[in-house]
Design a protein around this motif. Sequence first.
Motif, PDB file in Angstrom:
ATOM      1  N   GLY A 121      20.265  39.519  22.598  1.00 40.00           N
ATOM      2  CA  GLY A 121      19.942  40.524  22.662  1.00 40.00           C
ATOM      3  C   GLY A 121      19.047  40.249  23.438  1.00 40.00           C
ATOM      4  N   ASN A 122      18.115  41.424  23.526  1.00 42.16           N
ATOM      5  CA  ASN A 122      17.278  41.493  25.279  1.00 42.16           C
ATOM      6  C   ASN A 122      16.298  40.596  25.231  1.00 42.16           C
ATOM      7  OD1 ASN A 122      14.526  42.465  25.487  1.00 42.16           O
ATOM      8  ND2 ASN A 122      15.171  43.945  25.797  1.00 42.16           N
ATOM      9  N   ARG A 123      16.350  40.399  26.158  1.00 41.03           N
ATOM     10  CA  ARG A 123      15.769  38.749  26.944  1.00 41.03           C
ATOM     11  C   ARG A 123      14.905  38.682  26.505  1.00 41.03           C
ATOM     12  NH1 ARG A 123      14.213  38.289  32.736  1.00 41.03           N
ATOM     13  NH2 ARG A 123      12.319  37.034  32.023  1.00 41.03           N
ATOM     14  N   VAL A 148      18.459  37.577  18.190  1.00 41.58           N
ATOM     15  CA  VAL A 148      18.737  35.985  17.848  1.00 41.58           C
ATOM     16  C   VAL A 148      18.249  35.280  18.182  1.00 41.58           C
ATOM     17  CG1 VAL A 148      20.576  34.906  16.159  1.00 41.58           C
ATOM     18  CG2 VAL A 148      20.361  37.819  16.338  1.00 41.58           C
ATOM     19  N   VAL A 149      17.461  33.790  17.638  1.00 40.36           N
ATOM     20  CA  VAL A 149      17.054  33.296  18.666  1.00 40.36           C
ATOM     21  C   VAL A 149      17.841  31.891  17.285  1.00 40.36           C
ATOM     22  CG1 VAL A 149      16.231  30.967  20.270  1.00 40.36           C
ATOM     23  CG2 VAL A 149      15.929  33.106  20.095  1.00 40.36           C
ATOM     24  N   ILE A 150      18.531  30.574  18.020  1.00 38.77           N
ATOM     25  CA  ILE A 150      19.719  29.741  17.269  1.00 38.77           C
ATOM     26  C   ILE A 150      19.435  28.737  18.073  1.00 38.77           C
ATOM     27  CG2 ILE A 150      21.888  29.214  16.126  1.00 38.77           C
ATOM     28  CD1 ILE A 150      22.474  31.736  16.698  1.00 38.77           C
ATOM     29  N   ALA A 151      18.676  27.570  16.998  1.00 39.31           N
ATOM     30  CA  ALA A 151      19.190  25.654  17.539  1.00 39.31           C
ATOM     31  C   ALA A 151      19.274  24.846  16.406  1.00 39.31           C
ATOM     32  CB  ALA A 151      17.525  25.995  18.320  1.00 39.31           C
ATOM     33  N   TRP A 152      20.268  24.229  17.009  1.00 38.02           N
ATOM     34  CA  TRP A 152      20.262  23.611  16.171  1.00 38.02           C
ATOM     35  C   TRP A 152      20.896  21.601  16.501  1.00 38.02           C
ATOM     36  CZ3 TRP A 152      24.405  26.730  15.974  1.00 38.02           C
ATOM     37  CH2 TRP A 152      25.527  26.298  16.003  1.00 38.02           C
ATOM     38  N   SER A 153      20.617  20.564  15.612  1.00 38.48           N
ATOM     39  CA  SER A 153      20.949  19.287  16.530  1.00 38.48           C
ATOM     40  C   SER A 153      21.383  18.429  15.827  1.00 38.48           C
ATOM     41  CB  SER A 153      20.005  18.825  16.673  1.00 38.48           C
ATOM     42  OG  SER A 153      19.200  18.326  15.260  1.00 38.48           O
ATOM     43  N   GLY A 205      10.137  36.610  23.250  1.00 41.18           N
ATOM     44  CA  GLY A 205       8.832  36.672  22.076  1.00 41.18           C
ATOM     45  C   GLY A 205       9.588  35.576  20.859  1.00 41.18           C
ATOM     46  N   LEU A 206      10.913  35.607  20.687  1.00 43.32           N
ATOM     47  CA  LEU A 206      10.661  34.686  19.610  1.00 43.32           C
ATOM     48  C   LEU A 206      11.091  33.394  19.555  1.00 43.32           C
ATOM     49  CD1 LEU A 206      14.472  36.613  17.870  1.00 43.32           C
ATOM     50  CD2 LEU A 206      12.047  36.110  16.898  1.00 43.32           C
ATOM     51  N   ALA A 207      11.256  32.934  20.936  1.00 42.50           N
ATOM     52  CA  ALA A 207      11.234  31.546  20.560  1.00 42.50           C
ATOM     53  C   ALA A 207       9.774  30.839  21.124  1.00 42.50           C
ATOM     54  CB  ALA A 207      11.224  31.153  22.443  1.00 42.50           C
ATOM     55  N   GLY A 208       8.463  31.575  21.554  1.00 36.75           N
ATOM     56  CA  GLY A 208       7.181  31.976  21.891  1.00 36.75           C
ATOM     57  C   GLY A 208       6.696  31.512  20.088  1.00 36.75           C
ATOM     58  N   GLU A 209       7.426  32.548  19.377  1.00 40.41           N
ATOM     59  CA  GLU A 209       6.780  32.531  18.338  1.00 40.41           C
ATOM     60  C   GLU A 209       7.052  31.494  17.259  1.00 40.41           C
ATOM     61  OE1 GLU A 209       5.036  33.689  14.527  1.00 40.41           O
ATOM     62  OE2 GLU A 209       4.704  34.489  16.748  1.00 40.41           O
ATOM     63  N   LEU A 210       8.974  31.030  17.680  1.00 39.10           N
ATOM     64  CA  LEU A 210       9.025  29.868  16.864  1.00 39.10           C
ATOM     65  C   LEU A 210       7.950  29.058  17.704  1.00 39.10           C
ATOM     66  CD1 LEU A 210      10.943  28.127  15.473  1.00 39.10           C
ATOM     67  CD2 LEU A 210      12.218  28.508  17.153  1.00 39.10           C
ATOM     68  N   TYR A 211       7.959  28.649  18.759  1.00 41.98           N
ATOM     69  CA  TYR A 211       6.858  27.525  19.437  1.00 41.98           C
ATOM     70  C   TYR A 211       5.201  27.538  18.952  1.00 41.98           C
ATOM     71  CZ  TYR A 211       3.990  24.605  22.213  1.00 41.98           C
ATOM     72  OH  TYR A 211       3.466  23.281  22.593  1.00 41.98           O
ATOM     73  N   ASP A 212       5.036  28.780  18.753  1.00 38.56           N
ATOM     74  CA  ASP A 212       3.299  28.450  17.953  1.00 38.56           C
ATOM     75  C   ASP A 212       3.961  28.027  16.629  1.00 38.56           C
ATOM     76  OD1 ASP A 212       2.992  29.480  19.860  1.00 38.56           O
ATOM     77  OD2 ASP A 212       2.388  31.816  18.884  1.00 38.56           O
ATOM     78  N   ARG A 213       4.769  28.373  15.772  1.00 35.87           N
ATOM     79  CA  ARG A 213       4.847  28.454  14.531  1.00 35.87           C
ATOM     80  C   ARG A 213       5.185  27.205  14.069  1.00 35.87           C
ATOM     81  NH1 ARG A 213       7.622  33.390  10.774  1.00 35.87           N
ATOM     82  NH2 ARG A 213       6.380  35.273  12.097  1.00 35.87           N
TER      83      ARG A 213
END
Length: 74
Positions: A46-48, A26-31, A53-61
Motif C-alpha cells: 500500500g501507500n508508503r 497492510v504491514v505483515i510481520a512474522w517469524s 503510520g501502521l508500523a509506528g502504531e504497531l511499535y507504540d502498541r
Amino acid sequence: MPNEKNEKVMRDIVSVAIENGGADAVVIAWSSVTKNVTHTFISAYGNRHACEGLAGELYDRIVVESEEDEESGG
C-alpha cells in the motif's frame, strides 16, 4: 529470506485484508524458527506513508505500551 511459499502466504493475507476488511495498507510481520535459527518475514503493501503510520502504531502498541505497563507494575 523470502521464498515462494512465504510470498504466497503474504499475498493471501493482503487479499483477505483488502477484500474483507477494506484495508488501504497492510504491514505483515512474522517469524519462524528452524534448527534454532529464527527467520523473520516482513512486508508492507500500500501507500508508503500509510505503511509507515501502521508500523509506528504497531511499535507504540507493542513496545511503548509494554514498557509503560512494566514501569507501572502492571
